[in-house]
Write a protein that holds these residues in place. Structure first.
Motif, short mmCIF file in Angstrom:
data_model
loop_
_atom_site.label_atom_id
_atom_site.label_comp_id
_atom_site.label_asym_id
_atom_site.label_seq_id
_atom_site.Cartn_x
_atom_site.Cartn_y
_atom_site.Cartn_z
N MET A 1 0.63 -1.09 -0.03
CA MET A 1 0.14 -0.03 -0.07
C MET A 1 0.74 1.37 -0.08
SD MET A 1 -2.87 1.29 2.84
CE MET A 1 -3.81 0.10 2.48
N TYR A 2 0.53 2.29 -0.81
CA TYR A 2 1.42 3.42 -1.07
C TYR A 2 0.25 4.53 -0.29
CZ TYR A 2 4.74 1.52 -4.20
OH TYR A 2 5.77 0.53 -4.53
N ILE A 3 0.79 5.26 0.49
CA ILE A 3 0.32 6.54 1.39
C ILE A 3 0.96 7.68 1.02
CG2 ILE A 3 -0.50 7.75 3.16
CD1 ILE A 3 -1.03 4.90 4.35
N LEU A 4 0.69 8.79 0.48
CA LEU A 4 1.30 9.99 0.12
C LEU A 4 0.96 11.05 1.27
CD1 LEU A 4 2.75 11.59 -1.97
CD2 LEU A 4 0.78 12.47 -2.94
N GLY A 5 1.82 11.55 1.86
CA GLY A 5 1.64 12.72 3.01
C GLY A 5 1.92 13.92 2.35
N LEU A 6 0.99 15.02 2.91
CA LEU A 6 1.37 16.27 2.06
C LEU A 6 1.22 17.15 3.39
CD1 LEU A 6 -1.14 16.33 -0.88
CD2 LEU A 6 1.29 15.95 -0.88
N SER A 7 2.24 18.48 3.44
CA SER A 7 1.87 19.67 4.15
C SER A 7 2.18 20.60 3.38
CB SER A 7 3.17 19.57 5.36
OG SER A 7 4.40 19.73 4.65
#
Length: 611
Positions: A1-7
């Motif tokens: 599973m790929y999770i992209l985190g953003l700020s």
């Protein structure tokens, strides 16, 4: 599973990518756009993360954003209502921006992500984490601890400005919070503003300036600005501040309390400014210590994790370590908002999906913070040739011995290797290096290479195995986030006449065997260098030690003042040609300034907005 985190959309935008809970890539947007503290959507950083993992946008399972925009919008509205009618003019000006970037942020994120993956249903993939939970997650989940107390401190998230949390296994929960407008980060930023530096950028300068002064105003700060309780909780007297509704941090009442208006940017620093810096640093350390002691009492934890912008105050961190409140301390290297991208992704993995943490191995899971782009040797050579560079390509044995000799000869060396660091510190892959034994090196690097204030200290990068021979510190400090004293036998005591010098004039007085990294209070901001996380940097320092007997190098970020740290070989070459760096090493390419085409020289001194 790929999770992209953003700020994004405040400052230091960044993206991070997890694959089955492991961080595979992370980078700040500023490194690609070359705009310091870039707050825009991190589109370049997202594309880099996808490329690093070798995946397409449709393979992203979820996108986790580092705060909850509607809660932030609520705080902005309620704050203006609480102070009405004061600040109505700025409220009216800000409202259109808030509506676009806060209230309708889900729509904005969807539109930006559509530019990367037009056919992906991004709205169905979006998750939102609270700001301080993102900070706490960024600190605890990658840490080497099975359980830990977690302390986060910054300016403000949605409502929270500080939080106490506890993590065990894959569970992390917030215990207590301090809410806006009462903020240790904003109090420190108020003094950043008042002493003439830029908020969200110049806090490092205040910390670096503090040892030149005396905390003469600390009692005034405690008596008028902040009420500190025994457990570290606090309240600010908002009559002295303007950040709730105005366009400045402080007001006329603050000016009157401290005897004059704010220092203008680039105006000469005097002893009063140094004493103000020392005073706010002392008060900050008091609050941090009390908060840490309280969270230890409440949780019984032996380990502490730190994140949030205040956790970048390495002087307070070093004091906390020396006080022994906790057996072990781990600080997230991207402790500011950039690190929220990592925390949001980890929060989604562990809290949304309930997944267990990665196995503990005695090391953290940030892998030295080397999470950015790297370049193969043949690609480096092609890029440098296209830029007009002239270089040789020695083998490793020759390269390391040659560069060690250059450093021992007093040359400033640009050192570009492997993956770029994530966070505000260069840790040996995008660094400018120098000889710490040189009494002139600090001033030379500040004024002739970095083009910044002469008082700002440099960090020693020291072989971990030699740490205790040079510094009064016995723990790992791989991320340059702990300050510790130079060992007494390495120090040179100043004479009575030297002690009477004006603060910054003390810069010219050697204070130890490694004066270029010894601050005026005999302290140093440590980076311990480990053979397993950065073998090439470790090998270079070892070669310098073999040549000189000294296992330490000056390490500062590869950039000039106001410029983001270099990302690409072309960035490195431009900075090399625009500053007085004498030697540049990119991979195995060795460049010397004197053989380069003089037509390619640049004026970097005035090329970037001052930080």
């Amino acid at each position: 599973m790929y999770i992209l985190g953003l700020s994004a959309f405040y400052h230091d935008s960044a993206a991070a990518l997890l694959h089955d809970g492991r961080i595979v890539a992370a980078a700040q947007e500023e490194r690609f756009t070359r705009k310091k503290h870039d707050s825009g959507f991190p589109g370049h950083a997202v594309r880099y993360c996808l490329a690093e993992a070798g995946i397409t946008p449709d393979q992203i399972d979820h996108v986790a954003f580092y705060d909850k925009p509607f809660l932030k919008f609520e705080r902005l509205i309620e704050t203006y209502l609480a102070f009405a009618p004061r600040g109505f003019s700025s409220f009216r000006q800000a409202m259109p921006l808030w509506l676009g970037e806060k209230f309708f942020q889900r729509r904005l994120l969807d539109a930006e992500l559509k530019a990367i993956g037009p056919d992906v249903e991004w709205r169905k993939k979006l998750l939102f984490s609270e700001h301080h939970y993102s900070h706490a997650a960024s600190a605890y989940f990658p840490s080497p601890f099975e359980d830990a107390a977690v302390l986060t401190m910054d300016g403000v998230g949605e409502w929270t400005t500080s939080s106490l949390a506890y993590g065990r296994g894959s569970d992390l929960h917030i215990i207590k919070e301090i809410h806006f407008p009462h903020s240790l980060g904003l109090l420190y930023s108020a003094f950043t503003y008042y002493t003439g530096f830029k908020v969200n950028s110049g806090e490092y300068k205040v910390m670096g300036l503090a040892p030149y002064g005396e905390p003469k105003y600390a009692k005034l700060i405690r008596d008028h600005l902040i009420d500190i309780k025994d457990d570290g909780s606090f309240r600010l007297d908002m009559r002295y501040f303007n950040y709730c509704t105005g366009l400045t941090m402080t007001n006329a009442r603050f000016d009157a309390l401290f005897g004059g208006p704010p220092r203008k940017p680039e105006e000469r620093l005097d002893q009063r400014h140094m004493d103000l810096a020392a005073s706010i640093q002392a008060v900050t350390e008091e609050v941090v210590l009390k908060l840490a002691r309280n969270v230890q009492r409440e949780t019984g934890a032996k380990n502490l994790c730190l994140a949030g912008g205040v956790a970048l105050n390495c002087v307070a961190n070093g004091l906390l370590a020396r006080e022994g409140v906790f057996e072990n301390i781990w600080v997230q290297p991207a402790a500011g908002d950039a690190g929220g991208s990592v925390g949001a992704a980890l929060a989604a993995w562990h809290q949304h999906y309930g997944k267990p943490r990665l196995p503990l191995s005695g090391r953290d899971h940030i892998v030295g913070s080397y999470l950015g782009p790297s370049y193969a040797q043949d690609d480096i050579e092609t890029r440098l040739r296209n830029a007009g560079a002239i270089f040789t390509t020695p083998d490793d044995d020759s390269l390391f011995s040659t560069v060690a000799a250059d450093l021992a000869d007093g040359k400033a060396v640009g050192w570009f290797q492997g993956r770029m660091e994530f966070g505000p510190r260069a840790l040996g892959n995008r660094s400018i290096l120098g000889d710490p034994r040189s009494p002139a090196m600090q001033k030379t690097l500040n004024l002739k290479v970095k083009y910044r204030e002469s008082f700002r200290p440099f960090a020693p990068a020291v072989l971990r195995e030699d740490l205790s021979d040079w510094f009064e510190f016995g723990e790992d400090s791989p991320y340059m986030l702990m300050v510790a004293p130079i060992r007494k036998e390495r120090r040179r005591q100043m004479t009575a006449a030297e002690e009477q010098l004006f603060g910054i004039d003390k810069l010219n007085v050697p204070r130890s065997d490694i004066p270029a990294v010894t601050h005026v209070d005999y302290s140093a901001r440590l980076q311990t260098v480990h053979a397993d996380t950065n073998p090439r940097f470790h090998r270079l320092i070892s070669a310098f030690k073999a040549a000189t007997g000294c296992p330490v190098l000056v390490n500062t970020s590869f950039n000039v003042r106001g410029e983001p740290i270099v990302c690409t070989p072309e960035d490195a070459f431009r900075c090399f040609m625009g500053s007085e760096i004498e030697v540049l090493v990119v991979g195995n390419c060795l460049l010397r300034k004197e053989v380069q085409n003089p037509a390619l020289r640049l004026d970097y001194k005035n090329n970037f907005e001052l930080d």
